[in-house]
Design a protein around this motif. Structure first.
Motif, PDB file in Angstrom:
ATOM      1  N   ARG A 505       0.827  -1.209   0.000  1.00  0.00           N
ATOM      2  CA  ARG A 505       0.000   0.000   0.000  1.00  0.00           C
ATOM      3  C   ARG A 505       0.862   1.261   0.000  1.00  0.00           C
ATOM      4  NH1 ARG A 505      -2.313  -0.632   4.526  1.00  0.00           N
ATOM      5  NH2 ARG A 505      -3.943  -2.029   3.754  1.00  0.00           N
ATOM      6  N   ARG A 509      -1.027   1.933  -4.355  1.00  0.00           N
ATOM      7  CA  ARG A 509      -2.365   1.589  -3.892  1.00  0.00           C
ATOM      8  C   ARG A 509      -3.115   0.757  -4.934  1.00  0.00           C
ATOM      9  NH1 ARG A 509      -4.339   3.686   0.645  1.00  0.00           N
ATOM     10  NH2 ARG A 509      -3.181   5.345   1.695  1.00  0.00           N
ATOM     11  N   GLU A 512      -2.009  -2.766  -4.472  1.00  0.00           N
ATOM     12  CA  GLU A 512      -2.588  -3.322  -3.241  1.00  0.00           C
ATOM     13  C   GLU A 512      -4.055  -3.660  -3.437  1.00  0.00           C
ATOM     14  OE1 GLU A 512      -4.851  -2.953   0.506  1.00  0.00           O
ATOM     15  OE2 GLU A 512      -4.718  -1.420  -1.051  1.00  0.00           O
TER      16      GLU A 512
END
Length: 678
Positions: A505, A509, A512
């Protein structure tokens, strides 16, 4: 009528000018050598000595012994241009704020051609030169460029950038500065000694701070205090009440309450401030000054001795103690909050309310947010860690090494293939009930191939097995573990999955988000194979950008150099039975009839695959047949030459899936649930 201090003690020579040595020394040298220019520009803040230096320059030029850097003070020009002198007819001082028009400039130009009456030079001092209009500067441009030999211009201004560039380029520019506190205090002490008054030492910092570095403003403040002094002289209490400065006791109470995180004391101090009639804006300004002093005392231990922090001895001791109790990050965050609050207080109708809101922000780090609050939390953690680093580090380093051992002991006796033994652990719930019923009947060969077939269902249902490692007690300080690729297996690596997601993360992002339903399938040396139920996302995760991001995060979590690739869960399902068929003996593998009951048990395990994707799609009603996933066509079941990364299966389906009746049986079982269908 008493003469004001700034007029009474106005400097008469360059040696008496305080805090402007960078200007006075070059001017003294130029006067000594006789290199005198026809135009000068003195710029700087108000009250720093520009106009006084211009008068000293005119006095030095017209002295009988001059031009000289040290006027004699006895001749006619020196006496006429003294601070209290009547003035000279050959020195004209013009205020451009009221005489900056073109007509005034033309009159000045006409007068400039006349020779001096009794002096050596005719000097024109134009104060507030930035107020001269453009037409006025244009009228003076020619004479400033080519003046007569007896004419010298001296422009004084607080805004040199507003002076016409053609005028500014023809002058020698000398920038004046604010007077430092140390030099200002010496000047005030000389003035007080000359006046024969008594002033408490704690009063000088208040006067210097109120003056703001301007000699004229500071001397005016001191003049006001001396005018209202009693028989005991100028006391600290009288200075605080007269200047409107916040009482130092209130500042100390606020800082002590903030350092102790005492909410009641903080807001009680604000109430006392209002009851005493102090201005909340001035209190916020004084508090910001105190925070500045504490930051300097915390960062520079000898700030008090070097003059960076000016305060009385007893107050300086309290400030040093306060600086030791508050961390630098916390002090910086307090200063930023107060500074931003001062901007909000401009024109506010309820300044006390804003001050209370500022206090609440300083007391609640989570409300302040951003990097300052995070820095304060890190400082608190550092204080806890430094209490016992050796005791805290031992169990943290031992925990990651202890967790892979039981997983390796459980998976080692299962099979020889690494991908199959890693999936023995999630399927123990279905395997353990069968072991007690046949403790001594492990010899029949018909049941030997069954355990290798059962891992095929957990292989396809890898995403549902993801929540199991989460409650496991994975070591908290994962970044400090020193696990090598050869010391980990898939089961141990799954325990680090939450930490891996957190590390990814921070890097990306989007990566993730795509890893939400992925899971660790197997480990091949330093290569980690991930599975994902969605084939497009599996291909995206195998791209170099996402794979390198996951590998970097994995190196941060368990250390080491890793490579990552992701395959579709369906491809893993198809290739799982193939090694089992190759490893099983030929004779038991052909005994298909005894495996018929296993087909009824197999949908119970394969039911986990659609349940893992329930978070992405809602349950489809039984009447919507087109949404049921169809089995792969025979042409698509052949292995791809590029391997599993090309997006397709790599092995042929299991023999029991070629029967159309069995395929239909599986599809209906997957759709209707885990119930066996006869």
């Amino acid at each position: 009528m008493a003469l004001a201090l700034y007029r009474k003690y106005r400097p008469a020579t360059f040696a008496e000018v305080v805090g402007q040595e960078h200007v006075t020394e070059p001017l003294r040298t130029a006067l000594s050598s006789g290199r005198i220019n026809h135009a000068y520009l003195f710029s700087g803040p108000r009250g720093c000595g520009k106009t006084s230096s211009a008068r000293i320059m005119a006095r030095s030029l017209n002295c009988v012994e001059g031009p000289t850097p040290d006027p004699c003070g006895k001749c006619g020009p020196c006496l006429a241009l003294a601070p209290e002198g009547p003035g000279s007819v050959d020195v004209t001082e013009l205020d451009a704020a009221s005489h900056g028009g073109v007509d005034d400039a033309r009159e000045l130009r006409d007068r400039a051609f006349y020779a001096p009456a009794e002096s050596r030079y005719r000097v024109f001092i134009i104060d507030e030169a930035h107020m001269v209009t453009t037409q006025g500067f244009n009228a003076l441009l020619k004479i400033v460029e080519e003046p007569p030999e007896h004419l010298i211009f001296i422009f004084a201004t607080t805004e040199p950038e507003k002076v016409l560039p053609t005028i500014r380029s023809r002058t020698h520019h000398y920038p004046f500065r604010l007077i430092p506190p140390s030099a200002m205090r010496e000047l005030l002490e000389r003035n007080v000694a000359a006046e024969g008054m008594q002033v408490e030492p704690a009063v000088y910092p208040l006067v210097i701070r109120a003056g703001g570095g301007s000699a004229r403003d500071t001397q005016s403040v001191l003049d006001q205090l001396l005018a209202g002094a009693g028989p005991e002289g100028v006391t600290y209490a009288r200075a605080v009440s007269l200047l409107g400065v916040t009482d130092v006791a209130l500042i100390d109470a606020m800082v002590d309450a903030l350092s102790a995180d005492d909410h009641k004391a903080v807001f009680s101090t604000v109430d006392q401030l209002s009851e005493a009639g102090h201005d909340p804006r001035r209190f916020a300004t004084d508090l910001l000054d105190r925070l500045r002093d504490l930051i300097l005392l915390r960062s520079v231990p000898d700030a008090a001795s070097t003059g960076m922090v000016s305060a009385p001895e007893e107050e300086l001791g309290r400030m040093i103690a306060q600086a030791e109790r508050i961390q630098p990050g916390t002090l910086t965050r307090y200063a930023e909050i107060v500074h931003n609050g001062l901007l909000e207080m401009r024109g506010a109708t309820a300044p006390r309310l804003l001050l209370e809101l500022l206090c609440s922000r300083m007391l609640l780090p989570e409300v302040a947010g951003d990097e300052a609050a995070m820095l304060q939390r890190l400082e608190r953690l550092e204080r806890r860690v430094t209490a016992g680093p050796a005791q805290a580090g031992a169990p943290q380093a031992a925990a990651p090494a202890a967790t892979p051992a039981p997983a390796a002991q459980q998976t080692a006796p299962a099979t020889t293939a690494a991908p199959e033994r890693t999936f023995e652990r999630p399927s123990q719930r279905s395997a353990k009930p069968a072991e007690p019923t046949q403790p001594s009947a492990a010899a029949p060969p018909a049941e030997q191939p069954e355990p290798p077939k059962q891992p095929a269902a957990p292989a396809a249902s890898a995403p549902p097995a993801q929540p199991e490692p989460k409650p496991a007690q994975a070591p908290a300080p994962v970044a400090g573990s020193s696990s090598e690729p050869g010391q980990l297996d898939a089961a141990a690596l799954r325990q680090y999955w939450p930490q891996l997601l957190a590390a990814v993360r921070k890097l990306s992002r989007s990566t993730e988000a795509m890893l939400t339903n992925a899971t660790v399938h197997s480990l091949d040396g330093n290569t980690v194979v991930l599975t994902h139920p969605a084939e497009p996302l599996a291909r995206r995760l195998s791209e170099p950008r996402n794979a390198d991001c996951i590998a970097t995060a994995l190196g941060q979590v368990v250390s080491g150099n890793w490579s990552v690739r992701c395959v579709h869960a369906g491809a893993v399902q198809n290739e799982a039975p193939a090694p089992a068929a190759r490893q099983a003996p030929p004779a038991p593998a052909r005994q298909a009839p005894p495996a018929k009951p296993q087909q009824n048990q197999q949908p119970e395990q394969r039911f986990q695959r659609p349940s893992a994707s329930e978070q992405q799609r809602k349950p489809v009603p039984a009447t919507t047949e087109p949404d049921i996933p169809l089995p792969p066509e025979p042409d698509d079941e052949e292995p791809y030459p590029d391997g599993p990364d090309s997006g397709g299966p790599v092995a042929a389906p299991a023999p029991d899936q070629t029967d159309p009746e069995a395929v239909a049986h599986k599809l209906l079982s997957d759709h209707l649930g885990a119930r066996p269908i006869d």
